[in-house]
Design a protein around this motif. Structure first.
Motif, PDB file in Angstrom:
ATOM      1  N   GLY A 103       0.860  -1.137  -0.014  1.00  0.00           N
ATOM      2  CA  GLY A 103       0.104   0.146  -0.081  1.00  0.00           C
ATOM      3  C   GLY A 103       0.971   1.185  -0.073  1.00  0.00           C
ATOM      4  N   SER A 104       0.277   2.423   0.294  1.00  0.00           N
ATOM      5  CA  SER A 104       1.011   3.589   0.584  1.00  0.00           C
ATOM      6  C   SER A 104       0.694   4.190   1.770  1.00  0.00           C
ATOM      7  CB  SER A 104       0.850   4.418  -0.627  1.00  0.00           C
ATOM      8  OG  SER A 104      -0.490   5.143  -0.471  1.00  0.00           O
ATOM      9  N   GLY A 105       1.315   5.487   1.926  1.00  0.00           N
ATOM     10  CA  GLY A 105       1.034   6.272   3.110  1.00  0.00           C
ATOM     11  C   GLY A 105      -0.590   6.194   3.791  1.00  0.00           C
ATOM     12  N   THR A 106      -1.136   6.590   2.528  1.00  0.00           N
ATOM     13  CA  THR A 106      -2.581   6.943   2.813  1.00  0.00           C
ATOM     14  C   THR A 106      -3.362   5.720   3.538  1.00  0.00           C
ATOM     15  OG1 THR A 106      -2.573   8.317   1.113  1.00  0.00           O
ATOM     16  CG2 THR A 106      -4.717   7.560   1.858  1.00  0.00           C
ATOM     17  N   GLY A 107      -2.772   4.446   2.945  1.00  0.00           N
ATOM     18  CA  GLY A 107      -3.455   3.108   3.826  1.00  0.00           C
ATOM     19  C   GLY A 107      -3.054   3.216   5.275  1.00  0.00           C
ATOM     20  N   GLY A 108      -1.684   3.661   5.783  1.00  0.00           N
ATOM     21  CA  GLY A 108      -1.481   4.020   7.027  1.00  0.00           C
ATOM     22  C   GLY A 108      -2.253   4.646   7.921  1.00  0.00           C
ATOM     23  N   TRP A 109      -2.846   5.741   7.372  1.00  0.00           N
ATOM     24  CA  TRP A 109      -3.928   6.545   7.891  1.00  0.00           C
ATOM     25  C   TRP A 109      -5.074   5.788   8.380  1.00  0.00           C
ATOM     26  CZ3 TRP A 109      -4.215  11.283   4.042  1.00  0.00           C
ATOM     27  CH2 TRP A 109      -2.918  12.081   3.975  1.00  0.00           C
ATOM     28  N   GLU A 110      -5.408   5.063   7.203  1.00  0.00           N
ATOM     29  CA  GLU A 110      -6.619   4.368   7.275  1.00  0.00           C
ATOM     30  C   GLU A 110      -6.594   3.020   8.572  1.00  0.00           C
ATOM     31  OE1 GLU A 110      -8.889   3.683   3.909  1.00  0.00           O
ATOM     32  OE2 GLU A 110      -9.744   1.747   4.316  1.00  0.00           O
ATOM     33  N   GLU A 138       4.750  18.072   7.273  1.00  0.00           N
ATOM     34  CA  GLU A 138       3.815  18.449   6.339  1.00  0.00           C
ATOM     35  C   GLU A 138       4.522  18.708   5.023  1.00  0.00           C
ATOM     36  OE1 GLU A 138       1.320  18.605   4.208  1.00  0.00           O
ATOM     37  OE2 GLU A 138       0.008  18.659   5.841  1.00  0.00           O
ATOM     38  N   THR A 139       4.403  17.824   4.197  1.00  0.00           N
ATOM     39  CA  THR A 139       5.348  17.958   2.966  1.00  0.00           C
ATOM     40  C   THR A 139       4.718  18.884   2.020  1.00  0.00           C
ATOM     41  OG1 THR A 139       5.274  15.323   3.200  1.00  0.00           O
ATOM     42  CG2 THR A 139       6.229  16.194   1.175  1.00  0.00           C
ATOM     43  N   ALA A 140       3.295  19.240   2.120  1.00  0.00           N
ATOM     44  CA  ALA A 140       2.905  20.258   1.351  1.00  0.00           C
ATOM     45  C   ALA A 140       3.410  21.576   1.562  1.00  0.00           C
ATOM     46  CB  ALA A 140       1.465  20.288   1.277  1.00  0.00           C
ATOM     47  N   VAL A 170       0.847   9.712  14.833  1.00  0.00           N
ATOM     48  CA  VAL A 170       1.743  10.585  14.034  1.00  0.00           C
ATOM     49  C   VAL A 170       1.772  10.387  12.578  1.00  0.00           C
ATOM     50  CG1 VAL A 170       4.242  11.300  13.954  1.00  0.00           C
ATOM     51  CG2 VAL A 170       3.083  11.046  16.146  1.00  0.00           C
ATOM     52  N   ASP A 171       1.735  11.147  11.699  1.00  0.00           N
ATOM     53  CA  ASP A 171       1.991  10.832  10.252  1.00  0.00           C
ATOM     54  C   ASP A 171       3.498  10.873  10.117  1.00  0.00           C
ATOM     55  OD1 ASP A 171       2.785  11.350   7.631  1.00  0.00           O
ATOM     56  OD2 ASP A 171       0.622  12.223   7.016  1.00  0.00           O
ATOM     57  N   GLY A 172       4.148  10.112   9.888  1.00  0.00           N
ATOM     58  CA  GLY A 172       5.769  10.334   9.564  1.00  0.00           C
ATOM     59  C   GLY A 172       6.043   9.917   8.258  1.00  0.00           C
ATOM     60  N   SER A 227       7.090   3.776   1.910  1.00  0.00           N
ATOM     61  CA  SER A 227       8.457   3.216   1.556  1.00  0.00           C
ATOM     62  C   SER A 227       8.942   3.939   0.504  1.00  0.00           C
ATOM     63  CB  SER A 227       8.476   1.874   0.594  1.00  0.00           C
ATOM     64  OG  SER A 227       7.225   2.115  -0.323  1.00  0.00           O
ATOM     65  N   GLN A 228       8.432   5.041  -0.288  1.00  0.00           N
ATOM     66  CA  GLN A 228       9.156   5.963  -1.116  1.00  0.00           C
ATOM     67  C   GLN A 228       9.710   7.485  -0.834  1.00  0.00           C
ATOM     68  OE1 GLN A 228       5.837   6.026  -0.594  1.00  0.00           O
ATOM     69  NE2 GLN A 228       4.798   7.591  -1.096  1.00  0.00           N
ATOM     70  N   LYS A 229      10.060   7.452   0.473  1.00  0.00           N
ATOM     71  CA  LYS A 229      10.508   8.671   1.022  1.00  0.00           C
ATOM     72  C   LYS A 229      11.750   8.303   1.724  1.00  0.00           C
ATOM     73  CE  LYS A 229       5.996  11.100   0.974  1.00  0.00           C
ATOM     74  NZ  LYS A 229       5.953  12.058  -0.104  1.00  0.00           N
ATOM     75  N   GLY A 230      11.989   8.403   3.051  1.00  0.00           N
ATOM     76  CA  GLY A 230      13.012   8.187   3.775  1.00  0.00           C
ATOM     77  C   GLY A 230      13.493   6.681   3.407  1.00  0.00           C
TER      78      GLY A 230
HETATM   79  C1  LIG Z   1       2.923  13.812   5.172  1.00  0.00           C
HETATM   80  C2  LIG Z   1       2.253  13.036   4.058  1.00  0.00           C
HETATM   81  N1  LIG Z   1       1.201  11.992   4.724  1.00  0.00           N
HETATM   82  C3  LIG Z   1       0.686  11.277   3.756  1.00  0.00           C
HETATM   83  C4  LIG Z   1       0.759  11.233   2.408  1.00  0.00           C
HETATM   84  C5  LIG Z   1       0.351  10.116   1.522  1.00  0.00           C
HETATM   85  O1  LIG Z   1       1.066   9.018   1.423  1.00  0.00           O
HETATM   86  P1  LIG Z   1       0.912   8.147   0.067  1.00  0.00           P
HETATM   87  O2  LIG Z   1       1.035   9.030  -1.313  1.00  0.00           O
HETATM   88  O3  LIG Z   1       2.209   7.247   0.058  1.00  0.00           O
HETATM   89  O4  LIG Z   1      -0.380   7.531   0.130  1.00  0.00           O
HETATM   90  C6  LIG Z   1       2.046  11.927   1.971  1.00  0.00           C
HETATM   91  C7  LIG Z   1       2.388  11.771   0.608  1.00  0.00           C
HETATM   92  O5  LIG Z   1       3.322  12.540  -0.012  1.00  0.00           O
HETATM   93  C8  LIG Z   1       2.753  12.816   2.856  1.00  0.00           C
HETATM   94  O6  LIG Z   1       3.682  13.382   2.460  1.00  0.00           O
END
Ligand SMILES: Cc1ncc(COP(=O)(O)O)c(C=O)c1O
Length: 396
Positions: free
Chosen positions: A62-69, A142-144, A169-171, A194-197
């Motif tokens: 999955g990706s980070g969003t799945g981790g929130w869920e 906050e990556t944005a 925590v969103d890491g 997996s796609q960042k650090g």
């Molecule tokens: C701080 C942060 N949280 C959550 C996400 C969502 O992660 P993903 O795009 O891997 O689902 C991102 C994606 O860039 C992010 O930077």
């Protein structure tokens, strides 16, 4: 286009040869009798990256969003109250997901460019005498907007007030790059990808869960399926998964963990600080503003740069990509068109950052933004050379 493209987005990041090579293996049987010889040490070593001894780390395809869920559906129940703050696209999306799940959200809308509002969190938690708040959410990085928040300070507030809420925590853009201490900071859930650090392709959702949070699984009434921690735990204990794992990516993860440890987590964090400081020196020299409004919020993994009024940041991003093969991050949500972002995390060194800064300078000239050509690159060169640790002389 001839020559390398430059990947300067804040994820996916550049993939090291070691990680790539580790994944160049024949596909394997994830139910083989010797598969646990690989997975059990992997699970154990992953805990050292999150810095938890008593918790566990789950890896879902999955990706980070799945981790929130996963964090919401495993640990909370419909109608539970959660304390949140939104100050950028990702913190906002996590809050939206909480609402979609039917949680009772007490949210602080914070100026984009600032981070978690500690005073507001303190007053909300101290007013919550009945302990209705079940979880406190913190977007560490906050990556944005390129803003890092103080997770340790939120834990301190909870401890000072004796409040039992879980700390989520969103890491996603901090674990494996910034200083992150799950156990010491009393983090109950740490979500990453997996796609960042981790310097890998996207595809793994990596979630650290504390011992205390694992107890909460049994009281959570949300339906659980794919992301069930309990199913995962049962199978992980034997070295297996409840479904087909992304075994090839797990091979890459093994190499990534080994690389992070061979550099040392403290060195990884200080390298990120050094690289980021050079980028910030460039931004100052260009006469532009960092979206993070004060140094205490400055992120060492991504910098969002505000373009002057009457300019469109998308013109810079477009020129960078089309004219020079440089991928920059775009402005998301409220800051669309107002900022462009330079990702400076993962497998990166000074010259790779300078390549991105040079690309930004050319693109800003193409977009008509006034600044002195070479000023940002020059400032970063000066910073990197002036602050360089002298090479230790070989033992003579
Ligand atoms: C701080 C942060 N949280 C959550 C996400 C969502 O992660 P993903 O795009 O891997 O689902 C991102 C994606 O860039 C992010 O930077």
């Amino acid at each position: 286009m001839i020559g390398y493209k430059t990947l300067a987005v804040p994820g996916p990041t550049n993939m090291p040869y070691e990680v790539q090579r580790a994944m160049e293996v024949p596909l394997e049987d994830h139910r083989a009798p010797d598969f646990p010889n690989f997975t059990l040490p992997l699970f154990a070593d992953l805990k050292t990256i999150f810095r938890t001894e008593t918790g566990r780390v789950f890896v879902f395809p999955g990706s980070g969003t799945g981790g929130w869920e996963a964090s919401i559906s495993n640990l909370l129940s419909a109608g539970d109250k959660v304390l949140t703050s939104s100050f950028g696209q990702f913190s906002t999306l996590w809050v939206t997901m909480c609402r979609d799940f039917g949680l009772d959200v007490q949210n602080f809308d914070v100026t984009w460019g600032e981070g978690v509002p500690l005073d507001d969190y303190h007053s909300a938690l101290s007013n919550d005498k009945a302990h209705a708040i079940k979880a406190v959410l913190v977007c560490h990085n906050e990556t944005a907007t390129g803003v890092t928040s103080d997770v340790r300070a939120v834990r301190q507030i909870l401890d000072d007030l004796g409040h039992p809420a879980l700390l989520f925590v969103d890491g996603v853009s901090s674990v494996g790059s910034l200083d992150f201490r799950m156990e010491e900071w009393g983090v109950d859930v740490a979500v990453s990808g997996s796609q960042k650090g981790f310097m890998m392709p996207t595809g793994l959702c990596i979630v650290g869960v504390s011992h205390k949070a694992l107890q909460a699984c049994s009281t959570s009434s949300f339906p659980k399926g794919y992301f069930s921690f309990q199913d995962m735990m049962k199978m992980n204990d034997q070295g297996y998964f409840p479904y087909t794992p992304a075994a090839t990516l797990l091979r890459g993860l093994r190499a990534s963990i080994d690389m992070l440890h061979s550099e040392g987590l403290a060195n990884v964090a200080s390298r990120h600080n050094r690289l980021a400081s050079g980028v910030r020196a460039a931004v100052d020299a260009w006469g532009l503003k960092n979206c993070a409004v004060a140094p205490k919020w400055h992120s060492d993994t991504v910098t969002a740069i505000i373009v002057p009024e009457n300019f469109d940041a998308n013109d810079v991003i477009s020129a960078a990509y089309h004219n020079y093969g440089v991928s920059l991050g775009g402005g998301l949500g409220k800051v669309a068109g107002k900022v462009f972002r330079i990702g400076h995390l993962g497998w990166l060194n000074e010259t790779m950052v300078l390549r991105a800064l040079g690309g930004v300078e050319m693109a800003m000239r193409d977009a008509g933004i006034p600044f002195q050509a070479g000023s940002g690159v020059g400032a970063a060169v000066e910073y990197y050379t002036d602050s360089r640790q002298p090479l230790s002389l070989a033992a003579e």
